[in-house]
Design a protein around this motif. Structure first.
Motif, PDB file in Angstrom:
ATOM      1  N   GLN A 124      24.638  56.725 -40.589  1.00  0.00           N
ATOM      2  CA  GLN A 124      25.557  56.693 -41.514  1.00  0.00           C
ATOM      3  C   GLN A 124      26.822  56.609 -41.229  1.00  0.00           C
ATOM      4  OE1 GLN A 124      23.044  58.920 -41.238  1.00  0.00           O
ATOM      5  NE2 GLN A 124      23.588  61.208 -42.453  1.00  0.00           N
ATOM      6  N   THR A 125      27.083  56.952 -39.965  1.00  0.00           N
ATOM      7  CA  THR A 125      28.581  57.217 -39.476  1.00  0.00           C
ATOM      8  C   THR A 125      29.188  55.527 -39.276  1.00  0.00           C
ATOM      9  OG1 THR A 125      27.587  57.049 -37.150  1.00  0.00           O
ATOM     10  CG2 THR A 125      28.427  59.326 -38.195  1.00  0.00           C
ATOM     11  N   SER A 126      28.191  54.674 -39.505  1.00  0.00           N
ATOM     12  CA  SER A 126      28.445  53.149 -39.439  1.00  0.00           C
ATOM     13  C   SER A 126      28.427  52.446 -40.783  1.00  0.00           C
ATOM     14  CB  SER A 126      27.523  52.365 -38.644  1.00  0.00           C
ATOM     15  OG  SER A 126      28.223  50.954 -38.196  1.00  0.00           O
ATOM     16  N   GLY A 127      29.586  51.643 -41.032  1.00  0.00           N
ATOM     17  CA  GLY A 127      29.553  51.124 -42.526  1.00  0.00           C
ATOM     18  C   GLY A 127      29.416  49.446 -42.075  1.00  0.00           C
ATOM     19  N   ARG A 128      28.892  49.207 -41.101  1.00  0.00           N
ATOM     20  CA  ARG A 128      28.509  47.777 -40.750  1.00  0.00           C
ATOM     21  C   ARG A 128      27.108  47.382 -40.080  1.00  0.00           C
ATOM     22  NH1 ARG A 128      29.573  43.664 -42.163  1.00  0.00           N
ATOM     23  NH2 ARG A 128      30.580  42.484 -40.593  1.00  0.00           N
ATOM     24  N   LEU A 129      26.511  46.692 -41.186  1.00  0.00           N
ATOM     25  CA  LEU A 129      25.204  46.145 -40.519  1.00  0.00           C
ATOM     26  C   LEU A 129      25.167  44.246 -40.650  1.00  0.00           C
ATOM     27  CD1 LEU A 129      21.776  47.749 -41.455  1.00  0.00           C
ATOM     28  CD2 LEU A 129      22.299  45.367 -42.005  1.00  0.00           C
ATOM     29  N   ILE A 130      24.434  44.163 -39.401  1.00  0.00           N
ATOM     30  CA  ILE A 130      24.338  42.599 -39.348  1.00  0.00           C
ATOM     31  C   ILE A 130      22.818  42.434 -39.310  1.00  0.00           C
ATOM     32  CG2 ILE A 130      24.704  40.588 -37.879  1.00  0.00           C
ATOM     33  CD1 ILE A 130      27.462  41.463 -37.296  1.00  0.00           C
ATOM     34  N   THR A 160      26.106  41.613 -43.471  1.00  0.00           N
ATOM     35  CA  THR A 160      26.037  40.284 -43.287  1.00  0.00           C
ATOM     36  C   THR A 160      24.581  39.871 -42.875  1.00  0.00           C
ATOM     37  OG1 THR A 160      28.378  40.445 -42.411  1.00  0.00           O
ATOM     38  CG2 THR A 160      27.261  38.568 -41.862  1.00  0.00           C
ATOM     39  N   ASN A 161      24.340  38.892 -43.483  1.00  0.00           N
ATOM     40  CA  ASN A 161      22.782  38.195 -43.150  1.00  0.00           C
ATOM     41  C   ASN A 161      23.244  36.950 -42.390  1.00  0.00           C
ATOM     42  OD1 ASN A 161      21.425  40.307 -44.595  1.00  0.00           O
ATOM     43  ND2 ASN A 161      22.153  39.519 -46.615  1.00  0.00           N
ATOM     44  N   TYR A 162      22.591  36.733 -41.257  1.00  0.00           N
ATOM     45  CA  TYR A 162      22.560  35.391 -40.703  1.00  0.00           C
ATOM     46  C   TYR A 162      21.398  34.270 -41.051  1.00  0.00           C
ATOM     47  CZ  TYR A 162      26.456  37.468 -37.732  1.00  0.00           C
ATOM     48  OH  TYR A 162      27.430  37.664 -37.355  1.00  0.00           O
TER      49      TYR A 162
END
Length: 192
Positions: A124-130, A160-162
């Motif tokens: 949870q220290t990250s706020g970005r998920l791809i 973000t969903n690729y």
């Protein structure tokens, strides 16, 4: 005789297929998009999780990124944790706890992995998920998001969903959106 004819037809089919492959572009637009997006994310001093469906895809991405991100790149799959060691010029095995600690500390800026990261890695220290590629089941997407969208995490989590337009990947993505709408109709609104 029929076997020989079938064999010749199969060889002709394979020759045609190989010829078609040779006409394809050598550029990987999804990887190019990922590289551009990672550059922008890391300029903002964020860390990022990149999920893939397959270990082979994870290995491909990490090989394409290792020269740029070096020891700031980590991986997690069914094989366990791995981190690029620039001194040894090799991937070295590390424990789940080492991956988690290095990512939380910001030593690993980009963590690439399969759905194995959805099990017991609270990041949870990250706020970005791809989501580099999408699973068929939207609950697996929710499990991925659950790695970063947790109590004590960032107030805002960006996902973000690729997918390639006009392909089965787009159909999967659209199916997930429809399933999610159905879920909200049945259960009620989800968190933003």
């Amino acid at each position: 005789r029929a076997q020989r004819q079938n064999f010749k037809m199969e060889l002709a089919y394979l020759d045609d297929f190989i010829s078609e492959l040779r006409t394809l572009s050598h550029a990987d637009s999804k990887l190019t998009f990922l590289k551009d997006e990672l550059g922008a994310i890391l300029l903002a001093r964020q860390t990022v999780l990149v999920f893939t469906l397959y270990t082979d895809t994870m290995d491909y991405i990490r090989e394409m990124l290792k020269s740029q991100y070096r020891s700031g790149l980590g991986c997690y799959s069914g094989r366990g944790g791995e981190r690029w060691n620039p001194d040894e010029q090799a991937w070295e095995l590390v424990t789940k706890e080492e991956i988690k600690r290095a990512f939380r500390a910001g030593e690993i800026k980009v963590l690439i992995g399969t759905d194995s990261m959805s099990e017991g890695l609270n990041l949870q220290t990250s706020g970005r998920l791809i989501n580099y590629d999408m699973p068929w089941n939207f609950m697996r997407v929710e499990q991925r998001i659950g790695r970063v969208d947790r109590i004590g995490g960032k107030a805002k989590v960006e996902i973000t969903n690729y997918f390639y337009a006009g392909t089965v990947e787009e159909q999967i993505y659209r199916g997930i959106v429809d399933d999610f709408k159905w879920f909200e109709d049945a259960v009620g609104p989800a968190q933003p």
